[in-house]
Design a protein around this motif. Structure first.
Motif, PDB file in Angstrom:
ATOM      1  N   VAL A  16      36.848  50.408  38.097  1.00 10.68           N
ATOM      2  CA  VAL A  16      36.326  50.405  39.459  1.00 10.68           C
ATOM      3  C   VAL A  16      35.469  49.162  39.684  1.00 10.68           C
ATOM      4  CG1 VAL A  16      34.757  51.588  41.064  1.00 10.68           C
ATOM      5  CG2 VAL A  16      36.421  52.909  39.745  1.00 10.68           C
ATOM      6  N   SER A  17      34.627  48.845  38.709  1.00 11.71           N
ATOM      7  CA  SER A  17      33.755  47.675  38.812  1.00 11.71           C
ATOM      8  C   SER A  17      34.565  46.388  38.938  1.00 11.71           C
ATOM      9  CB  SER A  17      32.844  47.606  37.585  1.00 11.71           C
ATOM     10  OG  SER A  17      32.094  46.427  37.586  1.00 11.71           O
ATOM     11  N   LEU A  18      35.588  46.250  38.122  1.00 10.22           N
ATOM     12  CA  LEU A  18      36.434  45.062  38.178  1.00 10.22           C
ATOM     13  C   LEU A  18      37.125  44.936  39.532  1.00 10.22           C
ATOM     14  CD1 LEU A  18      37.834  42.612  36.908  1.00 10.22           C
ATOM     15  CD2 LEU A  18      39.554  44.186  35.999  1.00 10.22           C
ATOM     16  N   ARG A  19      37.731  46.016  39.992  1.00 12.30           N
ATOM     17  CA  ARG A  19      38.437  45.984  41.277  1.00 12.30           C
ATOM     18  C   ARG A  19      37.482  45.698  42.433  1.00 12.30           C
ATOM     19  NH1 ARG A  19      43.732  48.771  41.680  1.00 12.30           N
ATOM     20  NH2 ARG A  19      43.093  48.955  43.831  1.00 12.30           N
ATOM     21  N   LEU A  20      36.277  46.276  42.354  1.00 13.36           N
ATOM     22  CA  LEU A  20      35.294  46.066  43.409  1.00 13.36           C
ATOM     23  C   LEU A  20      34.788  44.624  43.400  1.00 13.36           C
ATOM     24  CD1 LEU A  20      33.957  47.678  45.664  1.00 13.36           C
ATOM     25  CD2 LEU A  20      32.113  48.224  44.070  1.00 13.36           C
ATOM     26  N   THR A  21      34.633  44.052  42.211  1.00  7.07           N
ATOM     27  CA  THR A  21      34.239  42.644  42.100  1.00  7.07           C
ATOM     28  C   THR A  21      35.299  41.748  42.728  1.00  7.07           C
ATOM     29  OG1 THR A  21      32.938  43.041  40.101  1.00  7.07           O
ATOM     30  CG2 THR A  21      33.696  40.779  40.474  1.00  7.07           C
ATOM     31  N   LEU A  22      36.562  42.011  42.437  1.00  4.32           N
ATOM     32  CA  LEU A  22      37.647  41.212  43.011  1.00  4.32           C
ATOM     33  C   LEU A  22      37.702  41.367  44.529  1.00  4.32           C
ATOM     34  CD1 LEU A  22      40.399  41.854  40.317  1.00  4.32           C
ATOM     35  CD2 LEU A  22      38.988  39.796  40.616  1.00  4.32           C
ATOM     36  N   TYR A  23      37.465  42.579  45.002  1.00  7.76           N
ATOM     37  CA  TYR A  23      37.428  42.820  46.450  1.00  7.76           C
ATOM     38  C   TYR A  23      36.281  42.018  47.084  1.00  7.76           C
ATOM     39  CZ  TYR A  23      36.686  45.132  50.912  1.00  7.76           C
ATOM     40  OH  TYR A  23      36.509  45.389  52.246  1.00  7.76           O
ATOM     41  N   ALA A  24      35.114  42.079  46.459  1.00  7.47           N
ATOM     42  CA  ALA A  24      33.959  41.346  46.988  1.00  7.47           C
ATOM     43  C   ALA A  24      34.231  39.846  47.007  1.00  7.47           C
ATOM     44  CB  ALA A  24      32.708  41.657  46.164  1.00  7.47           C
ATOM     45  N   LYS A  25      34.875  39.333  45.967  1.00  9.71           N
ATOM     46  CA  LYS A  25      35.182  37.903  45.916  1.00  9.71           C
ATOM     47  C   LYS A  25      36.144  37.522  47.034  1.00  9.71           C
ATOM     48  CE  LYS A  25      35.309  33.678  44.564  1.00  9.71           C
ATOM     49  NZ  LYS A  25      34.800  32.886  45.651  1.00  9.71           N
ATOM     50  N   ARG A  26      37.152  38.358  47.272  1.00  7.21           N
ATOM     51  CA  ARG A  26      38.081  38.081  48.380  1.00  7.21           C
ATOM     52  C   ARG A  26      37.336  38.061  49.712  1.00  7.21           C
ATOM     53  NH1 ARG A  26      41.384  41.651  45.713  1.00  7.21           N
ATOM     54  NH2 ARG A  26      40.966  43.288  47.209  1.00  7.21           N
ATOM     55  N   ARG A  27      36.421  38.999  49.897  1.00  4.35           N
ATOM     56  CA  ARG A  27      35.663  39.065  51.146  1.00  4.35           C
ATOM     57  C   ARG A  27      34.719  37.874  51.298  1.00  4.35           C
ATOM     58  NH1 ARG A  27      36.681  41.224  55.289  1.00  4.35           N
ATOM     59  NH2 ARG A  27      34.602  41.963  55.707  1.00  4.35           N
ATOM     60  N   LEU A  28      34.159  37.411  50.181  1.00  2.71           N
ATOM     61  CA  LEU A  28      33.256  36.255  50.221  1.00  2.71           C
ATOM     62  C   LEU A  28      34.017  34.961  50.461  1.00  2.71           C
ATOM     63  CD1 LEU A  28      30.909  37.039  47.204  1.00  2.71           C
ATOM     64  CD2 LEU A  28      30.207  36.874  49.606  1.00  2.71           C
ATOM     65  N   GLY A  29      35.230  34.879  49.928  1.00  6.68           N
ATOM     66  CA  GLY A  29      36.006  33.656  50.033  1.00  6.68           C
ATOM     67  C   GLY A  29      35.292  32.503  49.351  1.00  6.68           C
ATOM     68  N   LYS A  30      35.331  31.347  49.970  1.00  8.95           N
ATOM     69  CA  LYS A  30      34.694  30.163  49.398  1.00  8.95           C
ATOM     70  C   LYS A  30      33.180  30.175  49.574  1.00  8.95           C
ATOM     71  CE  LYS A  30      38.739  27.270  49.968  1.00  8.95           C
ATOM     72  NZ  LYS A  30      39.296  26.054  50.539  1.00  8.95           N
ATOM     73  N   ARG A  31      32.675  31.159  50.296  1.00  8.78           N
ATOM     74  CA  ARG A  31      31.241  31.213  50.576  1.00  8.78           C
ATOM     75  C   ARG A  31      30.438  31.814  49.431  1.00  8.78           C
ATOM     76  NH1 ARG A  31      31.450  34.471  56.042  1.00  8.78           N
ATOM     77  NH2 ARG A  31      32.766  35.712  54.690  1.00  8.78           N
TER      78      ARG A  31
END
Length: 88
Positions: A16-31
Motif C-alpha cells: 500500500v505504501s509503495l503504491r501510494l508513493t507512486l500515486y503521490a509522485k504522479r500527482r506531484l509531477g515535476k513539482r
C-alpha cells in the motif's frame, strides 16, 4: 480485538505504501521529488490510522488514501504559494 483491527492487520502495508508513493509522485509531477511523494504517502497513512481523524474506514482503502494524498498535495502547494507571495 475488533473486526476492524483484524482487517487492518490483513492489509499488506508495504505494498500500500509503495503504491501510494507512486500515486503521490504522479500527482506531484515535476513539482516534487520521490522523497516528497514518500513523505506525503507516509503522512496519508499516518492520518488514516490515527483515530483522531474521522476517515471513512469502511470505504475503499485506495480511494480514501488517494483523497488524503490529494488534500495533502493541495495544502503543500498552497503553503508554497503563500510563502512566495510573502517574499515578493
Amino acid at each position: 480485538m475488533a473486526s476492524s483491527d483484524v482487517q487492518l492487520e490483513a492489509i499488506n502495508w508495504g505494498r500500500v505504501s509503495l503504491r501510494l508513493t507512486l500515486y503521490a509522485k504522479r500527482r506531484l509531477g515535476k513539482r516534487g521529488t520521490i522523497k516528497d511523494a514518500e513523505d506525503l504517502a507516509m503522512e496519508a497513512l499516518t492520518q488514516y490510522l490515527d483515530p483522531g481523524y474521522e476517515w471513512n474506514r469502511d470505504g475503499d482503502l485506495k480511494e480514501v488514501l488517494g483523497s488524503i494524498v490529494n488534500g495533502l498535495i493541495q495544502n503543500h502547494f498552497r503553503r508554497h504559494s503563500v510563502r512566495s507571495e510573502r517574499s515578493n
